[in-house]
Design a protein around this motif. Sequence first.
Motif, mmCIF file in Angstrom:
data_model
loop_
_atom_site.group_PDB
_atom_site.id
_atom_site.type_symbol
_atom_site.label_atom_id
_atom_site.label_comp_id
_atom_site.label_asym_id
_atom_site.label_seq_id
_atom_site.Cartn_x
_atom_site.Cartn_y
_atom_site.Cartn_z
ATOM 1 N N MET A 145 0.834 -1.196 0.000
ATOM 2 C CA MET A 145 0.000 0.000 0.000
ATOM 3 C C MET A 145 0.872 1.250 0.000
ATOM 4 O O MET A 145 1.898 1.300 0.673
ATOM 5 N N VAL A 146 0.454 2.258 -0.779
ATOM 6 C CA VAL A 146 1.201 3.510 -0.860
ATOM 7 C C VAL A 146 1.202 4.206 0.499
ATOM 8 O O VAL A 146 0.171 4.358 1.147
ATOM 9 N N GLY A 147 2.393 4.642 0.951
ATOM 10 C CA GLY A 147 2.490 5.403 2.185
ATOM 11 C C GLY A 147 2.211 6.874 1.924
ATOM 12 O O GLY A 147 2.587 7.411 0.879
ATOM 13 N N TRP A 161 8.007 8.350 -6.288
ATOM 14 C CA TRP A 161 7.379 9.207 -5.288
ATOM 15 C C TRP A 161 6.717 10.425 -5.936
ATOM 16 O O TRP A 161 6.989 10.753 -7.093
ATOM 17 N N ALA A 162 5.852 11.109 -5.174
ATOM 18 C CA ALA A 162 5.168 12.286 -5.713
ATOM 19 C C ALA A 162 4.792 13.238 -4.583
ATOM 20 O O ALA A 162 4.682 12.835 -3.411
ATOM 21 N N ALA A 171 -9.041 6.690 -0.293
ATOM 22 C CA ALA A 171 -9.885 5.783 -1.079
ATOM 23 C C ALA A 171 -9.136 5.222 -2.277
ATOM 24 O O ALA A 171 -9.299 4.045 -2.631
ATOM 25 N N SER A 172 -8.302 6.042 -2.899
ATOM 26 C CA SER A 172 -7.596 5.608 -4.106
ATOM 27 C C SER A 172 -6.613 4.484 -3.826
ATOM 28 O O SER A 172 -6.280 3.704 -4.734
ATOM 29 N N ARG A 173 -6.150 4.382 -2.577
ATOM 30 C CA ARG A 173 -5.180 3.321 -2.272
ATOM 31 C C ARG A 173 -5.784 1.924 -2.393
ATOM 32 O O ARG A 173 -5.051 0.940 -2.477
ATOM 33 N N PHE A 174 -7.125 1.828 -2.413
ATOM 34 C CA PHE A 174 -7.758 0.519 -2.566
ATOM 35 C C PHE A 174 -7.635 -0.006 -3.992
ATOM 36 O O PHE A 174 -7.695 -1.210 -4.224
ATOM 37 N N SER A 175 -7.499 0.901 -4.956
ATOM 38 C CA SER A 175 -7.465 0.463 -6.352
ATOM 39 C C SER A 175 -6.198 0.858 -7.089
ATOM 40 O O SER A 175 -5.992 0.418 -8.226
ATOM 41 N N ASN A 232 -1.865 1.366 -6.978
ATOM 42 C CA ASN A 232 -0.697 0.835 -6.280
ATOM 43 C C ASN A 232 0.528 1.732 -6.345
ATOM 44 O O ASN A 232 1.574 1.376 -5.798
ATOM 45 N N THR A 233 0.421 2.883 -7.005
ATOM 46 C CA THR A 233 1.580 3.761 -7.110
ATOM 47 C C THR A 233 1.247 5.161 -6.611
ATOM 48 O O THR A 233 0.123 5.641 -6.776
#
Length: 322
Positions: A1-3, A87-88, A103-107, A109-110
């Motif tokens: 999961m994205v931190g 990273w961003a 919410a976006s972390r559910f779908s 991966n970057t």
Amino acid sequence: MVGIIIASHGEFADGILQSAGMIFGEQENVKAVTLKPSEGPDDIKAKMEEAVASFDNQDEVLFLVDLWGGTPFNQASSLIEEHKDKWAIVAGLNLPMLIEAFASRFSMNTAQEIAASILDTAKDAVKVSPEELEPAESATPAAQQGSAGAPGKFEYVLARIDSRLLHGQVATSWTKATNPTRIIVVSDEVSQDELRKKLIQQAAPSNVKAHVVPIHKMIELAKDDQHFGGQRALLLFENPQDVLRAVEGGVPLETINVGSMSHSTGKVQPNKVLAFDQDDIDTFAKLKELGVDFDVRKVPADQRGDMDDIIKRAQEELNKQN
């Protein structure tokens, strides 16, 4: 999961993280980092490095900061210099942006994919009242508007059961796959909750209008054969019971996408994202009798699940409990 690292001048980062947790729930792999009046650039950089070290996945990190060009932004920029490919940073942090990132972390991966996806939500959240203070907007292209007002009924491009309603998977993956002109949340409960209504409207992608209507209103809209020609509707339901009421009332749904049903006391969980009690199982059986098919997928790219097998396993687990 994205931190995710939330960084700000003063205690803003702590406060907005707490607010988002109240609305969306507590999150893992998220850290708030603050720059106090007595601290300097090296202090907040050290805090950011400590936060990154605490994440399960240190390859994908998203920084959400308060001001472009401020100290938190500058120190985050120095850290991502060696990670530009992954990273961003997004500046101009607001609450809808943060909720959309969660919410976006559910779908997604970057970090860079999430960064790009949350920009419209963040911008659309900036509104003014009274509305006449809003600057005039350029006309929306006809292809995006649909032929509102033309004779005809809705075309239903997706009807989905999802306890979370409008979130990252819907606002990105499903809208891109189905190209709706309207997202309609159908729920008696949500239609009476002004906060949830506003959050849903804010979470909608640009150029797609989001509405929240009670079930009886959706039934009325479905029977209107004059005003919705050319409109492509994506319907969202919290549970199968609301779907059954809509279908029995005359909403012509042939297939239901079963995406997510949250766990609660008395329910069993035959897979990672679906939880059922006996009422749910009985309701799906009634929908099947009415000729409704089930498409069990979280996102369009997933392989379809076997609803009959899922229901069978859920029934067996419920029988063991009794």
